[in-house]
Scaffold this motif. Structure first.
Motif, PDB file in Angstrom:
ATOM      1  N   LEU A 184      13.006 -20.128  -1.702  1.00 42.38           N
ATOM      2  CA  LEU A 184      12.025 -19.142  -2.133  1.00 42.38           C
ATOM      3  C   LEU A 184      12.391 -17.823  -1.461  1.00 42.38           C
ATOM      4  N   THR A 185      12.468 -16.763  -2.247  1.00 39.20           N
ATOM      5  CA  THR A 185      12.930 -15.491  -1.717  1.00 39.20           C
ATOM      6  C   THR A 185      11.921 -14.382  -1.978  1.00 39.20           C
ATOM      7  N   ILE A 186      12.044 -13.323  -1.183  1.00 34.00           N
ATOM      8  CA  ILE A 186      11.210 -12.136  -1.366  1.00 34.00           C
ATOM      9  C   ILE A 186      12.124 -10.921  -1.290  1.00 34.00           C
ATOM     10  N   ALA A 187      12.088 -10.073  -2.310  1.00 34.70           N
ATOM     11  CA  ALA A 187      12.953  -8.905  -2.401  1.00 34.70           C
ATOM     12  C   ALA A 187      12.108  -7.648  -2.479  1.00 34.70           C
ATOM     13  N   ILE A 188      12.589  -6.580  -1.857  1.00 30.94           N
ATOM     14  CA  ILE A 188      11.856  -5.320  -1.828  1.00 30.94           C
ATOM     15  C   ILE A 188      12.681  -4.235  -2.486  1.00 30.94           C
ATOM     16  N   ALA A 189      12.002  -3.415  -3.282  1.00 26.51           N
ATOM     17  CA  ALA A 189      12.631  -2.233  -3.864  1.00 26.51           C
ATOM     18  C   ALA A 189      12.299  -1.052  -2.962  1.00 26.51           C
ATOM     19  N   PHE A 190      13.228  -0.706  -2.075  1.00 31.34           N
ATOM     20  CA  PHE A 190      12.986   0.383  -1.141  1.00 31.34           C
ATOM     21  C   PHE A 190      13.062   1.741  -1.828  1.00 31.34           C
ATOM     22  N   GLU A 191      13.785   1.810  -2.928  1.00 33.75           N
ATOM     23  CA  GLU A 191      13.923   3.068  -3.652  1.00 33.75           C
ATOM     24  C   GLU A 191      13.715   2.810  -5.132  1.00 33.75           C
ATOM     25  N   LYS A 192      12.651   3.389  -5.670  1.00 32.46           N
ATOM     26  CA  LYS A 192      12.280   3.180  -7.069  1.00 32.46           C
ATOM     27  C   LYS A 192      12.198   1.681  -7.353  1.00 32.46           C
ATOM     28  N   LEU A 193      12.969   1.187  -8.313  1.00 35.10           N
ATOM     29  CA  LEU A 193      12.920  -0.235  -8.653  1.00 35.10           C
ATOM     30  C   LEU A 193      14.256  -0.903  -8.381  1.00 35.10           C
ATOM     31  N   PRO A 220       0.811  -1.230   0.000  1.00 35.43           N
ATOM     32  CA  PRO A 220       0.000   0.000   0.000  1.00 35.43           C
ATOM     33  C   PRO A 220       0.838   1.271   0.000  1.00 35.43           C
ATOM     34  N   SER A 221       2.058   1.208   0.533  1.00 35.88           N
ATOM     35  CA  SER A 221       2.942   2.374   0.546  1.00 35.88           C
ATOM     36  C   SER A 221       3.474   2.699  -0.841  1.00 35.88           C
ATOM     37  N   GLY A 222       3.292   1.787  -1.794  1.00 40.30           N
ATOM     38  CA  GLY A 222       3.789   1.989  -3.151  1.00 40.30           C
ATOM     39  C   GLY A 222       5.059   1.232  -3.452  1.00 40.30           C
ATOM     40  N   SER A 223       5.684   0.627  -2.450  1.00 38.58           N
ATOM     41  CA  SER A 223       6.919  -0.125  -2.671  1.00 38.58           C
ATOM     42  C   SER A 223       6.631  -1.423  -3.418  1.00 38.58           C
ATOM     43  N   ILE A 224       7.522  -1.754  -4.357  1.00 42.07           N
ATOM     44  CA  ILE A 224       7.384  -2.964  -5.162  1.00 42.07           C
ATOM     45  C   ILE A 224       8.169  -4.099  -4.500  1.00 42.07           C
ATOM     46  N   PHE A 225       7.610  -5.308  -4.534  1.00 42.16           N
ATOM     47  CA  PHE A 225       8.388  -6.454  -4.092  1.00 42.16           C
ATOM     48  C   PHE A 225       8.285  -7.578  -5.112  1.00 42.16           C
ATOM     49  N   LEU A 226       9.272  -8.460  -5.074  1.00 43.39           N
ATOM     50  CA  LEU A 226       9.400  -9.551  -6.038  1.00 43.39           C
ATOM     51  C   LEU A 226       9.596 -10.855  -5.281  1.00 43.39           C
ATOM     52  N   VAL A 227       8.797 -11.850  -5.614  1.00 43.83           N
ATOM     53  CA  VAL A 227       8.922 -13.177  -5.014  1.00 43.83           C
ATOM     54  C   VAL A 227       9.343 -14.149  -6.108  1.00 43.83           C
ATOM     55  N   GLY A 228      10.358 -14.945  -5.837  1.00 39.83           N
ATOM     56  CA  GLY A 228      10.838 -15.915  -6.824  1.00 39.83           C
ATOM     57  C   GLY A 228      11.954 -16.749  -6.247  1.00 39.83           C
ATOM     58  N   GLU A 284      15.221 -14.554   2.602  1.00 41.25           N
ATOM     59  CA  GLU A 284      14.822 -15.946   2.419  1.00 41.25           C
ATOM     60  C   GLU A 284      13.468 -16.169   3.072  1.00 41.25           C
ATOM     61  N   LEU A 285      12.517 -16.647   2.276  1.00 45.38           N
ATOM     62  CA  LEU A 285      11.178 -16.929   2.778  1.00 45.38           C
ATOM     63  C   LEU A 285      11.032 -18.381   3.211  1.00 45.38           C
ATOM     64  N   ARG A 286      11.582 -19.283   2.417  1.00 48.44           N
ATOM     65  CA  ARG A 286      11.528 -20.707   2.768  1.00 48.44           C
ATOM     66  C   ARG A 286      12.642 -21.437   2.040  1.00 48.44           C
ATOM     67  N   ARG A 287      13.265 -22.379   2.732  1.00 48.83           N
ATOM     68  CA  ARG A 287      14.378 -23.141   2.179  1.00 48.83           C
ATOM     69  C   ARG A 287      14.207 -24.619   2.534  1.00 48.83           C
ATOM     70  N   GLY A 288      14.773 -25.472   1.687  1.00 46.61           N
ATOM     71  CA  GLY A 288      14.800 -26.895   2.001  1.00 46.61           C
ATOM     72  C   GLY A 288      13.593 -27.658   1.508  1.00 46.61           C
ATOM     73  N   ALA A 289      13.340 -27.613   0.205  1.00 49.16           N
ATOM     74  CA  ALA A 289      12.241 -28.393  -0.351  1.00 49.16           C
ATOM     75  C   ALA A 289      12.502 -29.875  -0.126  1.00 49.16           C
ATOM     76  N   PRO A 290      11.498 -30.638   0.304  1.00 51.70           N
ATOM     77  CA  PRO A 290      11.720 -32.073   0.539  1.00 51.70           C
ATOM     78  C   PRO A 290      12.044 -32.795  -0.756  1.00 51.70           C
ATOM     79  N   ALA A 291      12.649 -33.957  -0.603  1.00 56.80           N
ATOM     80  CA  ALA A 291      12.950 -34.775  -1.778  1.00 56.80           C
ATOM     81  C   ALA A 291      11.654 -35.173  -2.464  1.00 56.80           C
ATOM     82  N   ARG A 292      11.700 -35.186  -3.769  1.00 52.32           N
ATOM     83  CA  ARG A 292      10.503 -35.567  -4.541  1.00 52.32           C
ATOM     84  C   ARG A 292      10.189 -37.026  -4.255  1.00 52.32           C
ATOM     85  N   ILE A 293       8.947 -37.302  -3.829  1.00 51.71           N
ATOM     86  CA  ILE A 293       8.587 -38.654  -3.411  1.00 51.71           C
ATOM     87  C   ILE A 293       7.801 -39.414  -4.468  1.00 51.71           C
TER      88      ILE A 293
END
Length: 455
Positions: free
Chosen positions: A363-372, A342-350, A379-388
């Motif tokens: 999985l990461t989340i990055a914020i553009a505190f100034e312009k872009l 809502p403040s207008g700041s852009i963020f990117l998840v990937g 780091e939002l989440r790490r360590g995906a389990p082995a594919r079963i």
């Protein structure tokens, strides 16, 4: 020649190597070397553009995120392959989830695909939640149910918001032929039948299925918008059997999905979510966000699996777009999502950081505190389990689209940011990040904005 000159001459191979490394990094092919805005200004990509200063810049790091760059988050599972509400869930893949809020509830939806054949049916399921933590049993949202054609498959499209109503949308793809394994989704087919030489299905968008998401936790009837070959589409045809309340909105829905105004009939043309760069790379899976002065920013992933996102700016609210250019933002996974606070700041998840397994983890989340300028990444989440799931080994493209944490969508709701993603294509999870934990200064700014709006 002096002794000093002779010693310097002996060092020319080392100087040549150093010069080559500098050029490679400056060109964007050495991952640890950040690119500069000056490099883009001299590349003729956006030289005459008034938005050149808005180019995305990334603070490149080596191979990992520092321990104090991990943000606190709560993780919840929406559905997994053990679900009895989805037929043959244990052998299916779950992908491309999205999340929204309608009235008092959250609604999450995702794709379910059966076996690996290109014509395997794709169904869309959804689930409701009052708090984002506990989710209802999945319910069917869209399926072909044997019609209208065996060569057509569904693909989940972004939600539509029209006149304070929210709609769920599935694109109808027609398989028009087959091509080589490195072919892109909407390229020109090279063969009518699948073979070892031409294993990749090539598609064309021929229409959409649309349903209204009601605030009482139910879904409206399916609206079918199909462009049949050499036939004229009319709104009257699409309105048959549809609730009266939805009928006035159909022309608006059509205009949002098709390039032709079909209010009074006419053949619909559906733009494909894929473009080609000047260096002949095919880009897909776009994510778009509004930026100041009636401009939009769009990031693209490469269909060929390049470890870079491409950026593109529209100076007029998406009417026209400047040429896409490579950014220095990594993206080891296939998908990335842009959103705005809502403040207008852009963020990117990937997935902006590599791991040894070359999967979308962490999985990461990055914020553009100034312009872009995305100068902070968490780091939002790490360590995906082995594919079963037991199945044949995945090819390079399937690995890029399935393994690890593949983000599908984001939702800013009050003081929380919700991120929805698939885990190894075997479950759909959501993560909740408190804005005060992610960026205290932005959380305070958002609080002031929300307070001003209420007053």
């Amino acid at each position: 020649m002096s002794t000093w000159d002779r010693d310097l001459w002996k060092l020319w191979p080392l100087l040549l190597v150093a010069f080559s490394v500098m050029i490679i990094g400056y060109a964007g092919y050495w991952p640890a070397v950040p690119l500069s805005l000056k490099r883009f200004a001299e590349s003729n990509s956006l030289v005459e553009s008034s938005t050149a200063h808005l180019l995305v810049e990334w603070l490149a790091k080596q191979d990992s995120i520092a321990a104090n760059d991990k943000v606190n988050a709560d993780h919840f599972t929406v559905v997994d392959s053990a679900s009895t509400a989805i037929p043959d869930a244990s052998a299916a893949t779950f992908a491309r989830p999205q999340i929204t809020r309608v009235g008092p509830s959250f609604f999450c939806q995702w794709q379910v695909k059966g076996q690996s054949e290109p014509t395997s049916p794709v169904t869309i399921f959804g689930s409701w939640s009052a708090d984002g933590e506990r989710w209802s049993d999945p319910q069917l949202v869209f399926s072909h149910e044997g019609e209208p054609a065996a060569t057509q498959v569904l693909a989940l499209a972004p939600f539509l918001a029209i006149h304070n109503e929210v709609y769920t949308v599935a694109a109808v793809h027609e398989i028009v032929g087959f091509s080589t394994s490195d072919a892109t989704t909407f390229s020109e087919p090279k063969a009518a039948e699948m073979s070892a030489e031409f294993p990749r299905a090539v598609r064309e968008i021929v229409g959409y299925f649309v349903r209204r998401i009601r605030s009482d936790g139910t879904l409206g009837p399916r609206i079918t918008l199909l462009r049949r070959a050499d036939e004229v589409f009319s709104v009257a045809e699409a309105m048959r059997g549809i609730e009266i309340v939805d009928q006035p909105l159909i022309p608006d829905i059509v205009r949002r999905l098709a390039t032709a105004d079909s209010r009074f009939g006419g053949k619909m043309e559906f733009p494909v979510p894929e473009i080609e760069t000047d260096d002949r790379y095919r880009l897909s899976y776009p994510t778009t966000v509004a930026i100041p002065d009636n401009r939009w920013l769009r990031l693209w992933a490469s269909e060929q699996g390049l470890d870079r996102l491409y950026g593109q700016v529209s100076p007029n609210n998406g009417v026209t777009w400047e040429k896409p250019i490579p950014t220095n933002i990594r993206n080891e996974g296939r998908f990335a999502v842009l959103e705005k606070l809502p403040s207008g700041s852009i963020f990117l998840v990937g997935n902006q950081f590599r791991t040894a397994g070359q999967v979308a983890d962490p999985l990461t989340i990055a914020i553009a505190f100034e312009k872009l300028q995305f100068t902070e990444c968490f780091e939002l989440r790490r360590g995906a389990p082995a594919r079963i799931r037991s199945q044949e080994p995945l090819d390079r493209r399937d690995k890029a689209e399935q393994l690890g944490f593949q983000v599908g969508g984001c939702l800013v709701d009050g003081g929380d940011v919700w991120v929805v993603y698939s885990v190894n294509a075997e479950s759909i999870d959501v993560s909740r990040v408190r804005m005060r934990d992610l960026a205290p200064a932005l959380a305070d700014s958002n609080f002031k904005i929300e307070t001003a709006v209420r007053q």
